[in-house]
Design a protein around this motif. Sequence first.
Motif, PDB file in Angstrom:
ATOM      1  N   PRO A  40       0.804  -1.236   0.000  1.00 39.17           N
ATOM      2  CA  PRO A  40       0.000   0.000   0.000  1.00 39.17           C
ATOM      3  C   PRO A  40       0.834   1.282   0.000  1.00 39.17           C
ATOM      4  O   PRO A  40       1.194   1.804   1.051  1.00 39.17           O
ATOM      5  CB  PRO A  40      -0.823  -0.121   1.288  1.00 39.17           C
ATOM      6  CG  PRO A  40       0.072  -0.888   2.211  1.00 39.17           C
ATOM      7  CD  PRO A  40       0.854  -1.836   1.353  1.00 39.17           C
ATOM      8  N   SER A  41       1.130   1.794  -1.178  1.00 40.91           N
ATOM      9  CA  SER A  41       1.800   3.094  -1.273  1.00 40.91           C
ATOM     10  C   SER A  41       0.813   4.242  -1.115  1.00 40.91           C
ATOM     11  O   SER A  41       1.202   5.374  -0.848  1.00 40.91           O
ATOM     12  CB  SER A  41       2.529   3.215  -2.616  1.00 40.91           C
ATOM     13  OG  SER A  41       3.564   2.250  -2.703  1.00 40.91           O
ATOM     14  N   THR A  42      -0.471   3.938  -1.297  1.00 42.62           N
ATOM     15  CA  THR A  42      -1.536   4.920  -1.088  1.00 42.62           C
ATOM     16  C   THR A  42      -2.647   4.255  -0.280  1.00 42.62           C
ATOM     17  O   THR A  42      -2.645   3.048  -0.060  1.00 42.62           O
ATOM     18  CB  THR A  42      -2.103   5.437  -2.429  1.00 42.62           C
ATOM     19  OG1 THR A  42      -2.626   4.324  -3.186  1.00 42.62           O
ATOM     20  CG2 THR A  42      -1.026   6.134  -3.251  1.00 42.62           C
ATOM     21  N   GLY A  43      -3.598   5.058   0.165  1.00 43.01           N
ATOM     22  CA  GLY A  43      -4.730   4.512   0.904  1.00 43.01           C
ATOM     23  C   GLY A  43      -4.516   4.523   2.398  1.00 43.01           C
ATOM     24  O   GLY A  43      -3.585   5.138   2.924  1.00 43.01           O
ATOM     25  N   ASN A  51       7.393   2.261   2.753  1.00 43.95           N
ATOM     26  CA  ASN A  51       8.764   1.747   2.759  1.00 43.95           C
ATOM     27  C   ASN A  51       8.869   0.279   2.371  1.00 43.95           C
ATOM     28  O   ASN A  51       9.967  -0.231   2.132  1.00 43.95           O
ATOM     29  CB  ASN A  51       9.411   1.950   4.124  1.00 43.95           C
ATOM     30  CG  ASN A  51      10.004   3.340   4.286  1.00 43.95           C
ATOM     31  OD1 ASN A  51      10.201   4.065   3.321  1.00 43.95           O
ATOM     32  ND2 ASN A  51      10.290   3.725   5.518  1.00 43.95           N
ATOM     33  N   MET A  52       7.741  -0.416   2.307  1.00 40.04           N
ATOM     34  CA  MET A  52       7.777  -1.840   1.978  1.00 40.04           C
ATOM     35  C   MET A  52       8.348  -2.104   0.588  1.00 40.04           C
ATOM     36  O   MET A  52       9.256  -2.933   0.431  1.00 40.04           O
ATOM     37  CB  MET A  52       6.388  -2.447   2.132  1.00 40.04           C
ATOM     38  CG  MET A  52       5.906  -2.522   3.562  1.00 40.04           C
ATOM     39  SD  MET A  52       4.253  -3.222   3.676  1.00 40.04           S
ATOM     40  CE  MET A  52       4.031  -3.204   5.462  1.00 40.04           C
ATOM     41  N   PRO A  53       7.869  -1.428  -0.459  1.00 41.72           N
ATOM     42  CA  PRO A  53       8.441  -1.693  -1.784  1.00 41.72           C
ATOM     43  C   PRO A  53       9.907  -1.290  -1.881  1.00 41.72           C
ATOM     44  O   PRO A  53      10.659  -1.877  -2.663  1.00 41.72           O
ATOM     45  CB  PRO A  53       7.561  -0.866  -2.730  1.00 41.72           C
ATOM     46  CG  PRO A  53       6.909   0.159  -1.878  1.00 41.72           C
ATOM     47  CD  PRO A  53       6.739  -0.482  -0.539  1.00 41.72           C
ATOM     48  N   TYR A 320       7.843  -3.227   9.731  1.00 43.60           N
ATOM     49  CA  TYR A 320       7.624  -4.165   8.637  1.00 43.60           C
ATOM     50  C   TYR A 320       8.649  -4.062   7.507  1.00 43.60           C
ATOM     51  O   TYR A 320       8.570  -4.832   6.545  1.00 43.60           O
ATOM     52  CB  TYR A 320       6.208  -4.033   8.073  1.00 43.60           C
ATOM     53  CG  TYR A 320       5.154  -4.423   9.070  1.00 43.60           C
ATOM     54  CD1 TYR A 320       4.927  -5.755   9.390  1.00 43.60           C
ATOM     55  CD2 TYR A 320       4.410  -3.458   9.746  1.00 43.60           C
ATOM     56  CE1 TYR A 320       3.981  -6.125  10.326  1.00 43.60           C
ATOM     57  CE2 TYR A 320       3.460  -3.817  10.687  1.00 43.60           C
ATOM     58  CZ  TYR A 320       3.247  -5.150  10.968  1.00 43.60           C
ATOM     59  OH  TYR A 320       2.312  -5.513  11.909  1.00 43.60           O
ATOM     60  N   VAL A 321       9.608  -3.152   7.611  1.00 37.72           N
ATOM     61  CA  VAL A 321      10.683  -3.118   6.620  1.00 37.72           C
ATOM     62  C   VAL A 321      11.512  -4.407   6.686  1.00 37.72           C
ATOM     63  O   VAL A 321      11.758  -5.040   5.654  1.00 37.72           O
ATOM     64  CB  VAL A 321      11.555  -1.863   6.794  1.00 37.72           C
ATOM     65  CG1 VAL A 321      12.881  -1.999   6.061  1.00 37.72           C
ATOM     66  CG2 VAL A 321      10.810  -0.638   6.271  1.00 37.72           C
ATOM     67  N   PRO A 322      11.964  -4.851   7.889  1.00 36.63           N
ATOM     68  CA  PRO A 322      12.699  -6.122   7.935  1.00 36.63           C
ATOM     69  C   PRO A 322      11.873  -7.312   7.455  1.00 36.63           C
ATOM     70  O   PRO A 322      12.409  -8.238   6.831  1.00 36.63           O
ATOM     71  CB  PRO A 322      13.063  -6.270   9.418  1.00 36.63           C
ATOM     72  CG  PRO A 322      13.032  -4.877   9.961  1.00 36.63           C
ATOM     73  CD  PRO A 322      11.913  -4.212   9.221  1.00 36.63           C
ATOM     74  N   HIS A 323      10.575  -7.295   7.731  1.00 35.03           N
ATOM     75  CA  HIS A 323       9.708  -8.389   7.306  1.00 35.03           C
ATOM     76  C   HIS A 323       9.569  -8.417   5.786  1.00 35.03           C
ATOM     77  O   HIS A 323       9.485  -9.503   5.178  1.00 35.03           O
ATOM     78  CB  HIS A 323       8.329  -8.249   7.960  1.00 35.03           C
ATOM     79  CG  HIS A 323       8.369  -8.203   9.458  1.00 35.03           C
ATOM     80  ND1 HIS A 323       8.721  -7.064  10.157  1.00 35.03           N
ATOM     81  CD2 HIS A 323       8.105  -9.144  10.399  1.00 35.03           C
ATOM     82  CE1 HIS A 323       8.669  -7.306  11.450  1.00 35.03           C
ATOM     83  NE2 HIS A 323       8.305  -8.566  11.627  1.00 35.03           N
ATOM     84  N   SER A 324       9.547  -7.233   5.159  1.00 36.27           N
ATOM     85  CA  SER A 324       9.460  -7.160   3.696  1.00 36.27           C
ATOM     86  C   SER A 324      10.740  -7.682   3.064  1.00 36.27           C
ATOM     87  O   SER A 324      10.721  -8.416   2.074  1.00 36.27           O
ATOM     88  CB  SER A 324       9.202  -5.708   3.267  1.00 36.27           C
ATOM     89  OG  SER A 324       8.005  -5.205   3.821  1.00 36.27           O
ATOM     90  N   TRP A 325      11.880  -7.278   3.620  1.00 38.14           N
ATOM     91  CA  TRP A 325      13.187  -7.749   3.162  1.00 38.14           C
ATOM     92  C   TRP A 325      13.266  -9.274   3.250  1.00 38.14           C
ATOM     93  O   TRP A 325      13.650  -9.950   2.287  1.00 38.14           O
ATOM     94  CB  TRP A 325      14.267  -7.086   4.009  1.00 38.14           C
ATOM     95  CG  TRP A 325      15.627  -7.701   4.018  1.00 38.14           C
ATOM     96  CD1 TRP A 325      16.073  -8.672   4.870  1.00 38.14           C
ATOM     97  CD2 TRP A 325      16.743  -7.387   3.161  1.00 38.14           C
ATOM     98  NE1 TRP A 325      17.396  -8.970   4.611  1.00 38.14           N
ATOM     99  CE2 TRP A 325      17.832  -8.200   3.570  1.00 38.14           C
ATOM    100  CE3 TRP A 325      16.930  -6.492   2.116  1.00 38.14           C
ATOM    101  CZ2 TRP A 325      19.080  -8.148   2.954  1.00 38.14           C
ATOM    102  CZ3 TRP A 325      18.185  -6.439   1.504  1.00 38.14           C
ATOM    103  CH2 TRP A 325      19.233  -7.253   1.907  1.00 38.14           C
TER     104      TRP A 325
END
Length: 421
Positions: A40-43, A51-53, A320-325
Amino acid sequence: MKKSKLAIASSLITLAAFTSACQQTTTTCDDCLKLGSLTPSTGDLSSIGQNMPVAIQLAVDTINACGGVNGQPVVLIQEDDQTDPTAGGAAMTKLVEVDRVAGVVGSFASSVSSSAVPVAVRNQVMMISPGSTSPVFTEQAANGEFDGYWARTAPPDSYQAPALAVLAQKQGFERISTVVINNDYGVGFEREFVAAFENLGGTIVNKDNPVRYDPRAATLDSEAAAAFAGDPDAVLGVLYAETGSVLLKAAYEQGLSDGVTVLLTDGVYSEDFTQQVGTTAAGQSIIAGALGTVPGADGQALADFTTLWNETTGKEMTAYVPHSWDAAIAMMLAAEAAGENTGTGIRDNLRAVTSGDGQEVSDPCEAIALIREGQTINYQGASGNVDFDDNGDVVGSYDVWTVNEDASLSVIDTVNPLEAL
């Protein structure tokens, strides 16, 4: 050797990022690994999701700087799910049927993942969410609905809700009301929290009349009034940032929140949220003193990943940045272990590279090099050890956070959900 490989990877990130940017505009390749991101980059969840992508792209750039997967660079196609199940389902369909990806990192909102995962399963595409925490996915996986094409690097709310119940008990709260967003995430968390808090001897004031708000509602005044009614010690809000800020502001403007502690969850762990809620006439945050939980990160790779993140992005590392990585790295390691760039190959090798008796390794470049040499590994991530169980779940730790008077956030403690289970 580990530091040397990290240094080499870091020095090549700029080149890899350029390569990945080119690849996103050309999604055709000869049998290379194609991955998608659905975040979700928007919403309503954009304050956390932006930061996830970036983390997923960094993971792909890192592996590409170390030689790619199965001898070819990895292609990443990124999609914004807009925190909307309809938009997310459409984006997932594009990733699967048009871009022909083998795996997707996403989504964050459980409601979006619920819309997207059937598309992935039908097309034998692996899906690893960095943050969809609804317990419903555990139930569906246990029933065989996903055929193994689902996993998540964040633990389910069947752990987080008890952790928050333990926190509430330790704070001395005996009577709690609940108000939740009316979707899989909100209702699932509410169910788990009610059971855990009652198991600890607490009372849910509005158990027979739960407050579940429609995120499309124009106003939330009546929901705020209902949530704070009944003289609770605290109110649990399982919210998203944009709509949750409206609800809590409505409670303040009606004079309902005086002397009542607000308990919050990972869905609003962002200073953007606290700033949206607003301040008092004295300039203090309306919800100063609120307490919440969020899946923490305590993996062996966290320190090195934090250094890489800071050096290459210049951004603050958010939840959630480490979780995305980890989701992206685990997917690429599984494809390398499979020797094929398919969703089925990733599915069949995911647990083999993240658990078991293999050599523990936290550096992704070292990990993929060992796999190429035919060795068995046990990847240790940044978020945790990423030991996926049969349902694709992991067990994680939880940070306790609070809202300061200036609307900033501070992590003040950790809490163990097993105390309530």
